[in-house]
Design a protein around this motif. Structure first.
Motif, mmCIF file in Angstrom:
data_model
loop_
_atom_site.group_PDB
_atom_site.id
_atom_site.type_symbol
_atom_site.label_atom_id
_atom_site.label_comp_id
_atom_site.label_asym_id
_atom_site.label_seq_id
_atom_site.Cartn_x
_atom_site.Cartn_y
_atom_site.Cartn_z
ATOM 1 N N GLN A 202 15.453 20.097 52.468
ATOM 2 C CA GLN A 202 14.078 19.587 52.403
ATOM 3 C C GLN A 202 14.006 18.071 52.568
ATOM 4 O O GLN A 202 12.983 17.540 52.978
ATOM 5 N N GLN A 203 15.062 17.367 52.187
ATOM 6 C CA GLN A 203 14.951 15.913 52.058
ATOM 7 C C GLN A 203 15.287 15.199 53.369
ATOM 8 O O GLN A 203 16.383 15.366 53.918
ATOM 9 N N LEU B 241 19.656 26.874 46.968
ATOM 10 C CA LEU B 241 20.125 25.479 46.926
ATOM 11 C C LEU B 241 20.216 24.904 48.346
ATOM 12 O O LEU B 241 19.777 23.773 48.594
ATOM 13 N N ALA B 242 20.769 25.684 49.268
ATOM 14 C CA ALA B 242 20.907 25.203 50.652
ATOM 15 C C ALA B 242 19.540 24.856 51.235
ATOM 16 O O ALA B 242 19.362 23.822 51.892
ATOM 17 N N PRO C 267 17.489 7.427 48.522
ATOM 18 C CA PRO C 267 16.526 8.509 48.279
ATOM 19 C C PRO C 267 17.160 9.894 48.285
ATOM 20 O O PRO C 267 16.780 10.748 47.464
ATOM 21 N N VAL C 268 18.122 10.113 49.150
ATOM 22 C CA VAL C 268 18.759 11.442 49.157
ATOM 23 C C VAL C 268 19.564 11.634 47.876
ATOM 24 O O VAL C 268 19.521 12.701 47.257
ATOM 25 N N GLY C 269 20.276 10.581 47.442
ATOM 26 C CA GLY C 269 21.040 10.676 46.190
ATOM 27 C C GLY C 269 20.131 11.009 45.015
ATOM 28 O O GLY C 269 20.451 11.881 44.195
ATOM 29 N N SER D 80 17.929 15.213 41.305
ATOM 30 C CA SER D 80 16.780 15.966 40.778
ATOM 31 C C SER D 80 16.993 17.473 40.907
ATOM 32 O O SER D 80 16.347 18.257 40.220
ATOM 33 N N LEU D 81 17.933 17.866 41.803
ATOM 34 C CA LEU D 81 18.280 19.295 41.927
ATOM 35 C C LEU D 81 19.333 19.707 40.907
ATOM 36 O O LEU D 81 19.786 20.843 40.900
#
Ligand code: 5RP
Length: 231
Positions: A200-201, A194-195, A148-150, A155-156
């Protein structure tokens, strides 16, 4: 042109001149920071520095420091660090940096955050006008959350590569037994945004954007040392 290995030594040894006897010193990780660790060891042995205690940013640095008889302490007794000297993968004109290609970004950021002075030492190849131009942003992630983090980091806008280790290319594990997802983004327009987004995840432990943390950057260039400071 002086070779890069020599420039790393020069930057690190210049930073060590900021250390005074009695200080609590944060010891960075990597092929540049190790020269600062060795210089501290030499100065202690020679009696030119006294009563130094240190907090290492990785198990590798702890081992190096022990081999040099540098006394190591923990935050329990020394919650504030006078000066930390560490390397970087990129540094921009605002003294914002990317760290973590050596895999120690989590402990490095914890140490940097409690340091009164945080000195980055680097050869000139690390200088960029915009973060992300050369290096990926490493993101430390708990292994359970890799997928999920990947997906989220993609998505960013990142091209995401799980860092691998050894001949059998197993996932690299940090000192905290986490994995690292390297995020290739190209030049980052707004590193602060970005940071915040990366944070958020759930499952993200830390990222390699060290923003508004460095007090000094010492670049070693073929034409000499350049010291940029906000002190
Ligand atoms: C380790 C780091 C290092 O400081 C960074 O990767 C620079 O290393 P080197 O001096 O070997 O180029 O952040 O996590």
């Amino acid at each position: 042109m002086r070779d890069i290995a020599e420039l790393k030594v020069q930057a690190a040894e210049q930073a060590v001149t900021f250390i005074q006897s009695g200080m609590v010193v944060g010891l960075g990780t990597g092929s540049t920071a190790v020269h600062a660790v060795r210089a501290v060891g030499r100065l202690l042995q020679a009696g030119q520095l006294r009563h130094i205690v240190a907090i290492p940013t990785s198990e590798a640095t702890a081992a190096e420091a022990r081999s040099l008889q540098i006394p190591l302490v923990t935050f329990d007794t020394h919650p504030v660090i006078d000066i930390t000297i560490d390397g970087a993968d990129e540094a921009d004109p605002n003294l914002d940096v990317i760290k973590g290609l050596g895999g120690a970004l989590l402990r490095e950021k914890i140490v940097a955050a409690v340091s009164r002075r945080f000195v980055i030492v680097a050869d000139h190849s690390k200088r960029v006008t915009q973060l992300g131009s050369k290096a990926p942003v490493p993101v430390e992630v708990i292994p359970f959350a890799a997928r999920p983090v990947g997906d989220y980091l993609q998505s960013l806008g990142a091209r995401v590569e799980m860092r691998l280790d050894g001949a059998d290319k197993r996932p690299f594990r940090t000192d905290e037994n986490n994995i690292i997802l390297d995020c290739y983004l190209g030049p980052i327009a707004d590193p602060y945004q970005l940071a915040a987004a990366i944070r958020q995840q759930p499952g993200v432990v830390e990222h390699g954007l060290f923003l508004n943390m460095a007090t000094d950057v010492i670049f070693a260039t073929p034409d000499g040392l350049e010291h940029v400071t906000r002190l």
